[in-house]
Structures are given as structure tokens and as C-alpha cells.
Design an enzyme around this catalytic site. Structure first.
Site, mmCIF file in Angstrom:
data_model
loop_
_atom_site.group_PDB
_atom_site.id
_atom_site.type_symbol
_atom_site.label_atom_id
_atom_site.label_comp_id
_atom_site.label_asym_id
_atom_site.label_seq_id
_atom_site.Cartn_x
_atom_site.Cartn_y
_atom_site.Cartn_z
ATOM 1 N N ARG A 237 103.491 22.286 97.691
ATOM 2 C CA ARG A 237 103.983 21.899 98.765
ATOM 3 C C ARG A 237 104.002 22.827 99.848
ATOM 4 O O ARG A 237 104.647 23.940 100.207
ATOM 5 C CB ARG A 237 105.061 20.925 98.412
ATOM 6 N N GLU A 266 101.514 18.943 106.931
ATOM 7 C CA GLU A 266 99.809 17.576 107.136
ATOM 8 C C GLU A 266 98.993 16.845 107.645
ATOM 9 O O GLU A 266 99.593 15.939 107.853
ATOM 10 C CB GLU A 266 99.058 18.152 105.093
ATOM 11 N N HIS A 284 94.587 21.379 101.210
ATOM 12 C CA HIS A 284 95.220 20.417 99.749
ATOM 13 C C HIS A 284 93.911 19.873 98.611
ATOM 14 O O HIS A 284 94.286 18.899 98.372
ATOM 15 C CB HIS A 284 95.684 19.301 100.093
HETATM 16 C C1 GLV Z 1 99.009 17.194 94.093
HETATM 17 O O1 GLV Z 1 98.953 17.952 95.371
HETATM 18 C C2 GLV Z 1 99.282 16.945 93.837
HETATM 19 O O2 GLV Z 1 100.489 17.178 93.902
HETATM 20 O O3 GLV Z 1 98.603 16.067 92.311
#
Ligand code: GLV
Length: 327
Positions: A237, A266, A284
Site C-alpha cells: 500500500r 491513488e 496497482h
Molecule cells: C490489492 O491491492 C489487494 O489488496 O487485494
């Protein structure tokens, strides 16, 4: 019973839900819902399939008196107010396990991309710059014998450790709140302090969840501990890394480079990051294998069916402290 699905997802899960005539699907497609659209959509919903951009705040949950489950289409759930859901008796589920390989493989792809400068070399080639073979361009590290430091040692990090050790012969260091002595033996992995990990690793890859205790875990102090030849990889993250410090570290070459799939705000990417050559950026897409996304779709549907049809807790329950479950 109404199920709000905020984005297009693979059809596997949608088909599972459609087998139940008592479920009415409010299936949205296109861009993420605005807060107003989310509130309008959730107010009569018994279940929601939420995705990463959906901020499921206390306010949103308060506007959903019938809601029984937030089935999150992701493993990380920092976009959901878990405490509020528990207080209101709303289950939260996630999709652990199914995307382990996908994210570990993406972290490895990022290590290779930034180390061997694949995006820059691609740009160079397309621009017609390849005029003669040059022994001195686009040099990167050999991976064999190098050290990979894993910050967090959950499912994804462990899979990455296996790929790096068994595939490339890398040495593995890790830091976590928990030790895994069996895997230490299997892979020759070593448990070390975060500072030792930062100082010794050629690649540092982040695999902790975003929690109050991990926000800005990596700031200028930590980046300055890394080797000037080392790379930082983040598929976890964005807010775990202080982006201001990372930009400075890349601009001033405290480290060789970084490859990041997640960002502090984001989908806004800082201009300074986009201007740097020593960083690889992806939007992402850590879990973006066809297989993982299909499996995630099936899992969110099964969690909803467990709650709405079988009247049981979801299979992948996140908020185990839930009180007074809504029925
Ligand atoms: C993706 O970032 C997830 O947490 O599945």
C-alpha cells in the site's frame, strides 16, 4: 435481497449470484462511484461487492440500514472502516490466498524491470536509439547471490521468498511481527531487525498491511539506511512509504531505484515520480492475473451467498470482533 456491485468484475462470481432468484443485482460498470452514487446505491442494499477505490466509511455504512456484508474484492481492506462495520453488525470479508502468486510474481517482475531497466530500454529501442551494440549501456545487477529483504512475511512475501531463493539463488532476510522458523530452515531465510534488513539488502520489498503502525514505516531515516545500489519495491500500500522521502531518495540517489505499484494518493501520481528515470511505476496491478481476478470474483460471491442465503458468517471473515450481527 439487493446486492450492489460497484465495478465490472470477471463473470464467475456474477454467475454464482445470478443462480439465486432471491438476489437482485445492482451491477454498475465504468468509473468508480462517487460518494453520492455510493450512498444512493447502498441505501437499499443487503450486500455490497466493494473494490479498492470505494471508501467504505462510517458515513457510508450509516446510510445502509439493511446492509449485512461488505464483500471486499481485495485482500487489503484499509479503505473500509472495520470498527464501524463491527459496531453496526455488518460483516466484512476479503479475498486472501487467491492472489498470493499474482502479487509475488508482480513484485518479482518489478525487481527485474527496475534492475535491468526494461522500461527505459524499451523506450530507447522504440525511439530508434539502438544504433550499435554497446557493452556499457543498461547495466543492471545479477540477481543470483544478491540479498532480498522482505518487510512483512505473510503469504505473498513467503511466496516471493521461494521464487527468489529457488529461482535465482537469492539470500533471504525478513522482518515481521512473527517468526516462521520452518521456512527459515527451508529457505535459509534469516529473521533480522528492520534496520539490519535495510542495511544489508540489495532489494527491499514491502509486504505489510497498511495499519496505523505501518503508515510511513519507510521514511527518509529508513531510506538512508539502504545501500546506494539497492532498490525499493512496493506492491503493498502506498502510504507505507513516505512519498516525499522516496522522491528525494531517488532524486539524490540515496538508492539506485524503486519500483512501485501503489501510491499515497491513488490514482494521483506525483509529477516528480513521473519525471524520474530510476523508478518503474505500475497502476496497482499486483493481483492482475486472469486467474487471480476470476478467483477473487468467485470468492466475493461465495462470501455473500454464505451470509444472505446460508445465514452464516462469511468464509473469509475480516471483522471477527463483530457484535450483534444483522440478520
Ligand atoms: C490489492 O491491492 C489487494 O489488496 O487485494
Amino acid at each position: 435481497m439487493r446486492v450492489l456491485i460497484t465495478r465490472t468484475i470477471p463473470r464467475a462470481g456474477i454467475e454464482l449470484l445470478r443462480k439465486h432468484p432471491s438476489l437482485e443485482l445492482d451491477y454498475r460498470q465504468g468509473a468508480p462511484l462517487s460518494t453520492k452514487e455510493l450512498i444512493d446505491g447502498i441505501k437499499d442494499a443487503d450486500a455490497i461487492i466493494a473494490v479498492i477505490p470505494d471508501k467504505i466509511t462510517r458515513e457510508i455504512l450509516l446510510s445502509a440500514p439493511k446492509l449485512k456484508i461488505v464483500a471486499h474484492y481485495a485482500v487489503g481492506y484499509d479503505n473500509i472502516d472495520i470498527a464501524a462495520a463491527s459496531e453496526m453488525g455488518i460483516y466484512v470479508s476479503n479475498t486472501p490466498g487467491d492472489l498470493t502468486e499474482a502479487v509475488a510474481e508482480h513484485a518479482l517482475a518489478l525487481m527485474l524491470s527496475v534492475g535491468r531497466q526494461i522500461p527505459l530500454a524499451d523506450k530507447f529501442t522504440r525511439a530508434g536509439e539502438y544504433k550499435f551494440w554497446d557493452p556499457m549501456i543498461f547495466l543492471g545487477p545479477r540477481f543470483g547471490g544478491k540479498t532480498l529483504g522482505l518487510v512483512g512475511f505473510g503469504r505473498i512475501a513467503k511466496h516471493l521468498a521461494k521464487l527468489a531463493k529457488n529461482g535465482f539463488g537469492m539470500r533471504i532476510l525478513y522482518n515481521d511481527v512473527q517468526r516462521d522458523e520452518a521456512l527459515e530452515k527451508d529457505l535459509g531465510a534469516m529473521f533480522v531487525s528492520l534496520d539490519d534488513l535495510l542495511g544489508e539488502s540489495d532489494f527491499v520489498s514491502i509486504h505489510v498491511p497498511l495499519l496505523p503502525s505501518t503508515k510511513h514505516l519507510i521514511t527518509d531515516r529508513e531510506l538512508r539506511k539502504m545501500k546506494p545500489t539497492a532498490y525499493l519495491i512496493n506492491t503493498a500500500r502506498g502510504p507505507i512509504v513516505d512519498e516525499d522521502s522516496l522522491i528525494l531518495a531517488l532524486q539524490e540517489k540515496w538508492i539506485e531505484g524503486a519500483a512501485i505499484d501503489v501510491f499515497e494518493e491513488e490514482p494521483n501520481i506525483r509529477t516528480e515520480l513521473k519525471q524520474l528515470d530510476n523508478v518503474v511505476l505500475t497502476p496497482h496491478i499486483g493481483s492482475a492475473t486472469r486467474e487471480a481476478r476470476i478467483e477473487m470474483s468467485r470468492m466475493v460471491a461465495e462470501n455473500i451467498l454464505e451470509v444472505l442465503i446460508s445465514k452464516k458468517p462469511p468464509i473469509n471473515l475480516v471483522n471477527k470482533d463483530i457484535k450483534n450481527v444483522r440478520v
